[in-house]
Design an enzyme around this catalytic site. Sequence first.
Site, PDB file in Angstrom:
ATOM      1  N   GLY A 132      41.542  94.283  58.540  1.00  0.00           N
ATOM      2  CA  GLY A 132      41.527  95.683  58.931  1.00  0.00           C
ATOM      3  C   GLY A 132      40.458  95.945  59.977  1.00  0.00           C
ATOM      4  N   SER A 134      41.389  96.544  63.972  1.00  0.00           N
ATOM      5  CA  SER A 134      41.881  97.409  65.047  1.00  0.00           C
ATOM      6  C   SER A 134      42.296  98.785  64.539  1.00  0.00           C
ATOM      7  CB  SER A 134      43.075  96.747  65.742  1.00  0.00           C
ATOM      8  OG  SER A 134      42.708  95.508  66.295  1.00  0.00           O
ATOM      9  N   GLU A 250      38.143  83.013  63.310  1.00  0.00           N
ATOM     10  CA  GLU A 250      39.451  83.420  63.818  1.00  0.00           C
ATOM     11  C   GLU A 250      39.730  82.877  65.207  1.00  0.00           C
ATOM     12  OE1 GLU A 250      41.967  87.511  64.798  1.00  0.00           O
ATOM     13  OE2 GLU A 250      40.096  87.630  63.695  1.00  0.00           O
TER      14      GLU A 250
END
Length: 385
Positions: A132, A134, A250
Amino acid sequence: MSALDSLSLTAIPPEDEALRGPVREFLAQAMNSVPAHVRARSWSGYDSNFSRELGRKGWLGLTLPREYGGAGRSPHARYVLVEEFLNWGAPVGSHWIADRQSAPLILKYGTQEQKRFYIPPICRGESFFCIGMSEPNAGSDLASVKTRATRNDAGWLLNGQKIWTTNAHHCHYMIALVRTSGSAEDRHEGLSQVIVELKLPGVTVRPIRDLSGDSHFCEVFFDNVQLAADALIGDEGKGWEQVTAELAFERSGPERLYSGIVLFDEWLAFVRTPAGRTPESVRLAGRIVAQLAPLRAMSIAVTGKLARGESPIVEAALVKDLGTGVEQLIPAAIADDLYRRDTAGVPLELLHTLDYVTQVAPSFSLRGGTRDILRGMIARGLGLR
């Protein structure tokens, strides 16, 4: 010395490289009858049964401590597995986020209770997480998030909205970056991270259909969602520091190189046939491999820094930015090669796979951070700004 001066060539240790054989044997059977255009979806592909099978084999949570259900191995071991999953086009989207970054984040910043509750089911392939970060109207400016968690007697009251949340409609939890004090003008100050169970009252998840017809992106709404006090991860107000460290996981892995690898392999198989080989296609194959090889070496070097407990934020941004360029080159260049021919001689499955990857390729330079943001980080790391 800039942040990139310490990025040196790193070899995958033999004990981790040894995982490749058993994984390939398993995937050769599991993916044998799956067509290329489906395999090309790989890390957005959702298959909870496949994830649970990986959990049973002990191939999830490889880097996590044994006391929480992991295998206690190095990041290189996970690198080998992920590289094989992507090369074969395995459907890893269900467990992907939880295994890659949610569990390591909880391990680093969570309480003992949070670690014992959340990490073991992730390792079993039973608990799926989404990111969570953007929000609408925030663009690439992550520090301007407005979703707010307000402390109350029961814990935290959550209100706001997230968007482009991958597989939220299939996930059990979200780790959300929220504002717990101040306003968007305060930038990095007042940001925290909370774990949100997505079945709680007040949570609404709406899938977004993309150009390819897939619906793995979602928008998520929070309307007076009551979170318990232990939903907070780490220290209140330290969310920016935590999420920045999380993004290194990421941005640095093989998924930043191999989004189009199934298409590339399918095209390469055609080029190796007498009907598909041309001087131009041979040169193009060499051009793509010549870019993939050093980027893979860089990605493994970043994994080596993670294995040493470092947080290679700038190096990961560099891998992601350069990797995106190759990922978007692959469908564009292959399309140029194939459509200058008589397509009647091109395998239909190859064209089908090219069509899918071409449609999703624009998103490669958005997910995980846009190019402008990443290049600003790289410039700072090089001392240029």
